[in-house]
Motif scaffolding. Structure first.
Motif, PDB file in Angstrom:
ATOM      1  N   SER A  93       0.876  -1.174   0.000  1.00 47.11           N
ATOM      2  CA  SER A  93       0.000   0.000   0.000  1.00 47.11           C
ATOM      3  C   SER A  93       0.909   1.218   0.000  1.00 47.11           C
ATOM      4  O   SER A  93       1.636   1.450   0.972  1.00 47.11           O
ATOM      5  CB  SER A  93      -0.888   0.019   1.247  1.00 47.11           C
ATOM      6  N   VAL A  94       0.868   1.987  -1.097  1.00 50.33           N
ATOM      7  CA  VAL A  94       1.842   3.071  -1.283  1.00 50.33           C
ATOM      8  C   VAL A  94       1.135   4.386  -1.578  1.00 50.33           C
ATOM      9  O   VAL A  94       0.230   4.452  -2.419  1.00 50.33           O
ATOM     10  CB  VAL A  94       2.817   2.757  -2.444  1.00 50.33           C
ATOM     11  N   GLN A  95       1.562   5.432  -0.864  1.00 47.68           N
ATOM     12  CA  GLN A  95       1.023   6.775  -1.086  1.00 47.68           C
ATOM     13  C   GLN A  95       1.761   7.449  -2.226  1.00 47.68           C
ATOM     14  O   GLN A  95       2.989   7.516  -2.248  1.00 47.68           O
ATOM     15  CB  GLN A  95       1.157   7.619   0.198  1.00 47.68           C
ATOM     16  N   PHE A  96       0.994   7.910  -3.210  1.00 45.26           N
ATOM     17  CA  PHE A  96       1.534   8.701  -4.305  1.00 45.26           C
ATOM     18  C   PHE A  96       0.809  10.040  -4.338  1.00 45.26           C
ATOM     19  O   PHE A  96      -0.337  10.151  -3.887  1.00 45.26           O
ATOM     20  CB  PHE A  96       1.343   7.997  -5.658  1.00 45.26           C
ATOM     21  N   SER A  97       1.478  11.041  -4.881  1.00 42.55           N
ATOM     22  CA  SER A  97       0.885  12.376  -4.973  1.00 42.55           C
ATOM     23  C   SER A  97       0.949  12.884  -6.402  1.00 42.55           C
ATOM     24  O   SER A  97       1.907  12.609  -7.130  1.00 42.55           O
ATOM     25  CB  SER A  97       1.623  13.348  -4.047  1.00 42.55           C
ATOM     26  N   ASN A  98      -0.078  13.645  -6.800  1.00 36.11           N
ATOM     27  CA  ASN A  98      -0.045  14.317  -8.100  1.00 36.11           C
ATOM     28  C   ASN A  98       0.251  15.805  -7.945  1.00 36.11           C
ATOM     29  O   ASN A  98       0.086  16.588  -8.874  1.00 36.11           O
ATOM     30  CB  ASN A  98      -1.372  14.122  -8.853  1.00 36.11           C
ATOM     31  N   GLY A  99       0.689  16.180  -6.739  1.00 36.78           N
ATOM     32  CA  GLY A  99       0.978  17.574  -6.438  1.00 36.78           C
ATOM     33  C   GLY A  99      -0.171  18.290  -5.776  1.00 36.78           C
ATOM     34  O   GLY A  99       0.004  19.367  -5.196  1.00 36.78           O
ATOM     35  N   ILE A 100      -1.354  17.680  -5.846  1.00 34.98           N
ATOM     36  CA  ILE A 100      -2.547  18.268  -5.225  1.00 34.98           C
ATOM     37  C   ILE A 100      -3.168  17.290  -4.236  1.00 34.98           C
ATOM     38  O   ILE A 100      -3.447  17.624  -3.092  1.00 34.98           O
ATOM     39  CB  ILE A 100      -3.589  18.642  -6.307  1.00 34.98           C
ATOM     40  N   ASP A 101      -3.379  16.077  -4.700  1.00 38.22           N
ATOM     41  CA  ASP A 101      -4.004  15.048  -3.878  1.00 38.22           C
ATOM     42  C   ASP A 101      -3.031  13.916  -3.589  1.00 38.22           C
ATOM     43  O   ASP A 101      -2.105  13.657  -4.361  1.00 38.22           O
ATOM     44  CB  ASP A 101      -5.231  14.466  -4.597  1.00 38.22           C
ATOM     45  N   ASP A 102      -3.283  13.230  -2.481  1.00 35.86           N
ATOM     46  CA  ASP A 102      -2.565  12.011  -2.143  1.00 35.86           C
ATOM     47  C   ASP A 102      -3.522  10.839  -2.300  1.00 35.86           C
ATOM     48  O   ASP A 102      -4.686  10.924  -1.900  1.00 35.86           O
ATOM     49  CB  ASP A 102      -2.049  12.048  -0.700  1.00 35.86           C
ATOM     50  N   LEU A 182      -5.268   9.283  -9.517  1.00 35.60           N
ATOM     51  CA  LEU A 182      -4.419  10.473  -9.400  1.00 35.60           C
ATOM     52  C   LEU A 182      -4.554  11.394 -10.611  1.00 35.60           C
ATOM     53  O   LEU A 182      -3.875  12.423 -10.679  1.00 35.60           O
ATOM     54  CB  LEU A 182      -2.959  10.051  -9.238  1.00 35.60           C
ATOM     55  N   GLY A 183      -5.417  11.012 -11.554  1.00 37.85           N
ATOM     56  CA  GLY A 183      -5.629  11.857 -12.725  1.00 37.85           C
ATOM     57  C   GLY A 183      -4.819  11.388 -13.919  1.00 37.85           C
ATOM     58  O   GLY A 183      -3.843  10.650 -13.790  1.00 37.85           O
ATOM     59  N   GLN A 184      -5.231  11.851 -15.105  1.00 36.27           N
ATOM     60  CA  GLN A 184      -4.612  11.389 -16.343  1.00 36.27           C
ATOM     61  C   GLN A 184      -3.148  11.784 -16.442  1.00 36.27           C
ATOM     62  O   GLN A 184      -2.320  11.023 -16.948  1.00 36.27           O
ATOM     63  CB  GLN A 184      -5.378  11.938 -17.550  1.00 36.27           C
TER      64      GLN A 184
END
Length: 244
Positions: A93-102, A182-184
């Motif tokens: 289980s890994v947290q990634f960010s798109n710069g706005i959301d995690d 996390l979005g396109q």
């Protein structure tokens, strides 16, 4: 990863794989669904794998690895059945960010099995009954930095597969742990940097949509899909669990 030679297998032969199976060691996340998936019942799983002619498999529990269970399943490689390779693995289980959301993405991670001492040491890297106690993101996951740190400590060649419940073109609500939540833009980043070796889909019905997506987006050389069972009850394999 190191796959031993198959004397009777031609290079053109297809392999049937399942790299996403859970055991009782996922109980802290999956509860009673996995309670019967114990080392004493490993014959239930091996029989089902053989019935379904699976050639390569892995038990990938949530954020934990049990060497004894892995070795018990690996004994099937030496028996007269369909299984030719068993890999050690973990579903992180890994947290990634798109710069706005995690977002927390589930990453099925497979390890090279050629150095058994390093495989045995995977448990020691966590140094806890389950990795749950080592989470550093909201007590539910590893940050991306810690995930990569764990992989460095394990020090084995790896394959990382992002688990998806819905295809990229699905109009249904995205699975909460899907990479495209996390979005396109971030999804494209995963694709074009080869962050993940493949994207796994539990439902084979997604296959036609996945192929259409690859063709329409011109991603034939960049996006690889595989199907996994995400089995939580060995007795009903290849289903995920008992039907309600």
């Amino acid at each position: 990863l190191s796959i031993h030679s198959f004397p009777t297998r031609r290079s053109s032969d297809l392999l049937k794989i399942d790299l996403h199976i859970h055991s009782v060691y996922s109980k802290f996340k999956d509860g009673s669904k996995v309670s019967n998936n114990t080392i004493d019942n490993i014959n239930v799983l091996t029989q089902k794998l053989n019935e379904n002619q699976v050639n390569i498999c892995s038990i990938t529990d949530h954020d934990v690895f049990n060497y004894e269970l892995y070795k018990k399943l690996k004994e099937i490689e030496l028996q007269d059945n369909s299984i030719e390779k068993v890999f050690p693995g973990i579903e992180f289980s890994v947290q990634f960010s798109n710069g706005i959301d995690d977002r927390v993405i589930h990453v099925v991670t497979l390890f090279d099995d050629s150095d058994d001492e390093k495989v045995r040491n995977i448990e020691n890297v966590f140094n806890e009954p389950t990795c749950k106690y080592s989470y550093d993101f909201n007590n539910i996951a590893f940050t991306e930095a810690k995930f990569l740190s764990i992989l460095r400590k394990i020090d084995l060649d790896t394959i990382m597969i992002a688990h998806q419940k819905n295809s990229p073109t699905s109009t249904k609500k995205r699975g909460k742990n899907d990479a495209n939540t996390l979005g396109q833009k971030k999804f494209n980043e995963f694709l074009f940097t080869d962050y993940f070796e493949a994207f796994e889909f539990r439902n084979k019905k997604n296959e036609i949509f996945n192929k259409s997506y690859i063709h329409n987006e011109g991603l034939e050389n960049d996006l690889r899909f595989i199907t996994g069972t995400d089995c939580h009850n060995w007795s009903v394999y290849p289903q995920e669990e008992l039907s309600r």
